[in-house]
Motif scaffolding. Structure first.
Motif, PDB file in Angstrom:
ATOM      1  N   ARG A   1      -6.956   2.694  -9.307  1.00  0.00           N
ATOM      2  CA  ARG A   1      -5.963   1.727  -8.827  1.00  0.00           C
ATOM      3  C   ARG A   1      -6.621   0.421  -8.419  1.00  0.00           C
ATOM      4  O   ARG A   1      -6.110  -0.658  -8.675  1.00  0.00           O
ATOM      5  N   TRP A   2      -7.774   0.538  -7.738  1.00  0.00           N
ATOM      6  CA  TRP A   2      -8.432  -0.656  -7.247  1.00  0.00           C
ATOM      7  C   TRP A   2      -8.958  -1.499  -8.411  1.00  0.00           C
ATOM      8  O   TRP A   2      -8.841  -2.718  -8.432  1.00  0.00           O
ATOM      9  N   GLN A   3      -9.580  -0.829  -9.418  1.00  0.00           N
ATOM     10  CA  GLN A   3     -10.059  -1.562 -10.597  1.00  0.00           C
ATOM     11  C   GLN A   3      -8.902  -2.273 -11.291  1.00  0.00           C
ATOM     12  O   GLN A   3      -9.019  -3.441 -11.689  1.00  0.00           O
TER      13      GLN A   3
ATOM     14  N   ARG B   1      -7.854  -5.287  -9.228  1.00  0.00           N
ATOM     15  CA  ARG B   1      -8.806  -6.387  -9.225  1.00  0.00           C
ATOM     16  C   ARG B   1      -8.928  -7.048 -10.608  1.00  0.00           C
ATOM     17  O   ARG B   1      -9.008  -8.262 -10.722  1.00  0.00           O
TER      18      ARG B   1
ATOM     19  N   SER C   1       0.834  -1.201   0.000  1.00  0.00           N
ATOM     20  CA  SER C   1       0.000   0.000   0.000  1.00  0.00           C
ATOM     21  C   SER C   1       0.870   1.253   0.000  1.00  0.00           C
ATOM     22  O   SER C   1       1.958   1.275   0.553  1.00  0.00           O
TER      23      SER C   1
END
Lengths: 261, 243
Positions: free
Chosen positions: A171-173, A176, A89
């Motif tokens: 970032r999360w997309q 994932r 992170s």
């Protein structure tokens, strides 16, 4: 002038790397697996006393061993995934917490962790043995799996994240949809190994009197004094289980590799 | 008409290393601008500042009315407007050619799968790969992969396309197929900012060539003028190497 020697350089595929798929009928795996299985089947016939009784007594323990192993690996995978994500992170505090967790847990033997959660923390909150066992295994293996996930995520080339971001993904997309699917392929072999290691380490929970395979064996042996016979069967059962799962893991690897990216 | 992309006194440093210093130029609507220069001259860094993969330390970059270099700018929106093609393609290996193209429209633009696939198939046709819809990246040649990557960027319907040395990683025989697609794109009126040394492309499609060295814009002009009559000594020396 000395005659020029014609040197031929022999190029081979490299004898140092053993061939993956052994062609022989009697591979080490087959000898061990079917040998152990045959013994387990034959022993009750050759010497019904005490093997038949042992065979009746142990299955409950196998079930408990499975229960501890499966629950622990599921929780540890979830904890490990978040630990791995936490380690990389960009938020300092999160990566610091994840790193401390990994460092602390990896520095304490699993057996000590089991004692600590059941007996030491038991002074504050008393939990059932099974819960304490699964918690300790989860906390311990979550740290190791966290490192595997971290390495797996970092093994995906940096350009993948850049390309995803450049397309407007968050970032999360990107994590994932682009990074994690590639990570799974990379981490499958080491995660499989951890699962097998966890299966073996689950024998430690017998120390908390969880009635797993080893504990049931101990109970039977100390009642009947058939130590040799009981522990032989216990060892063979563990061996059959771990060999079975290691084969399963390598088959899965094979399939993933063949299916392509 | 106002320029599509406006770069004003752009500066970028990595620690003490100045990668770009005081670079300024415009890209007009429908214009193809080629940036050339020795390696380490800051041309890729500048390009990456346009879609905010890097952040400027000084100066301004505008796309239309949007100040890209504003720290509070909507970075994801900027990236939707500025499509990028990378030197190393960076296709997603776990997705088919069509999957590579449709994933961003589906999850960023919330397009339905059916709609995205119609658009995706049309784009694959446009880059000459209609028969490779279901092929995975490792089943494609470098040139084919780069063409899929161009289609992938186009699927977001960008206002401007950024190319970061799109043919540098390709074998010679595959360069042409990628350049052909880029030339066609230029003819169709796409605004393009291209970092490349491909003289063939420069002659066929570029409206303006920018020469950068040491982080600075040294000289700029139409390709025929800049290649034939460079004014600056450094430009002459560099062109001797690549022409």
């Amino acid at each position: 002038m000395a005659e020029v020697k014609k040197t031929r350089i022999e190029v081979s595929d490299g004898a140092l790397i053993p061939e993956r798929e052994e062609k022989a009928t009697f591979t080490a795996w087959r000898i061990s697996f079917f040998g152990a299985l045959a013994l387990l089947i034959l022993l009750p016939f050759i010497s019904p006393q005490p093997y038949r009784q042992i065979m009746v007594f142990l299955p409950d323990g196998i079930l408990a061993t499975f229960e501890v192993t499966v629950l622990s690996i599921i929780f540890a995978l979830i904890l490990g995934l978040f630990t791995g994500l936490g380690r990389i992170s960009r938020v300092k505090i999160i990566s610091r917490i994840a790193t401390i967790y990994v460092e602390v847990v990896r520095g304490i033997p699993l057996l000590v962790q089991l004692f600590y959660i059941y007996y030491a923390l038991g002074k504050i909150v008393q939990v059932p043995r099974m819960v304490a066992a699964v918690t300790a295994m989860t906390v311990c293996y979550g740290a190791y799996l966290g490192e595997i996930f971290r390495a797996g995520i970092q093994a995906v080339p940096k350009g993948q994240m850049e390309a995803a971001l450049a397309l407007g993904m968050s970032r999360w997309q990107a994590m994932r949809r682009i990074i994690l699917p590639q990570t799974i392929k990379i981490v499958l072999p080491p995660v499989g190994n951890e699962f097998i290691a966890l299966l073996k380490d689950s024998s430690l929970v017998s120390i908390l009197a969880v009635a797993d395979l080893l504990r049931r064996g101990r109970e039977y042996a100390s009642k009947t004094f058939y130590y040799f016979e009981t522990y032989t069967v216990v060892a063979l059962v563990y061996l059959v289980l771990t060999l079975f799962f290691s084969k399963l893991v390598s088959l899965m690897e094979e399939r993933l590799r063949r299916r392509g990216p | 008409m106002a320029p599509k992309v406006r770069i004003v006194n752009a500066s970028k440093n990595f620690g003490k290393v100045l990668a770009v210093r005081n670079a300024s130029f415009d890209v007009q609507q429908g214009e193809v601008v080629l940036v050339i220069g020795p390696s380490g001259s800051g041309k890729s860094t500048l390009l990456r500042c346009v879609n905010r993969l890097e952040h400027l330390n000084g100066g301004e970059i505008w796309i239309d009315e949007e100040l890209v270099s504003d720290p509070r700018a909507d970075v994801r929106h900027i990236r939707e407007e500025a499509g990028m093609v990378f030197q190393s393609f960076n296709l997603f290996p776990h997705l088919s050619a069509l999957g590579n193209i449709t994933i961003a429209p589906r999850i960023v633009k919330k397009m339905s799968r059916e709609e995205a696939e119609v658009v995706g198939k049309r784009l694959l046709e446009r880059v000459g790969l209609a028969d490779k819809v279901h092929a995975y990246p490792d089943q494609l040649s470098g040139g084919q992969q780069q063409r899929v990557a161009i289609a992938r960027a186009l699927a977001m319907n960008p206002k401007v396309m950024l190319f970061d040395e799109p043919t540098s990683a390709l074998d010679p025989e595959m360069i042409k197929e990628v350049l052909d697609v880029m030339v066609q794109l230029a003819k169709d009126g796409m605004t393009m900012l291209v970092v490349s040394h491909e003289m063939g492309f420069a002659r066929a499609a570029a409206h303006k060539v920018i020469f950068m060295d040491n982080g600075e814009v040294i000289e700029s002009g139409p390709p025929e003028q800049l290649f034939a009559n460079p004014k600056e000594e450094r430009t002459k020396r560099f062109l001797k190497h690549i022409l």
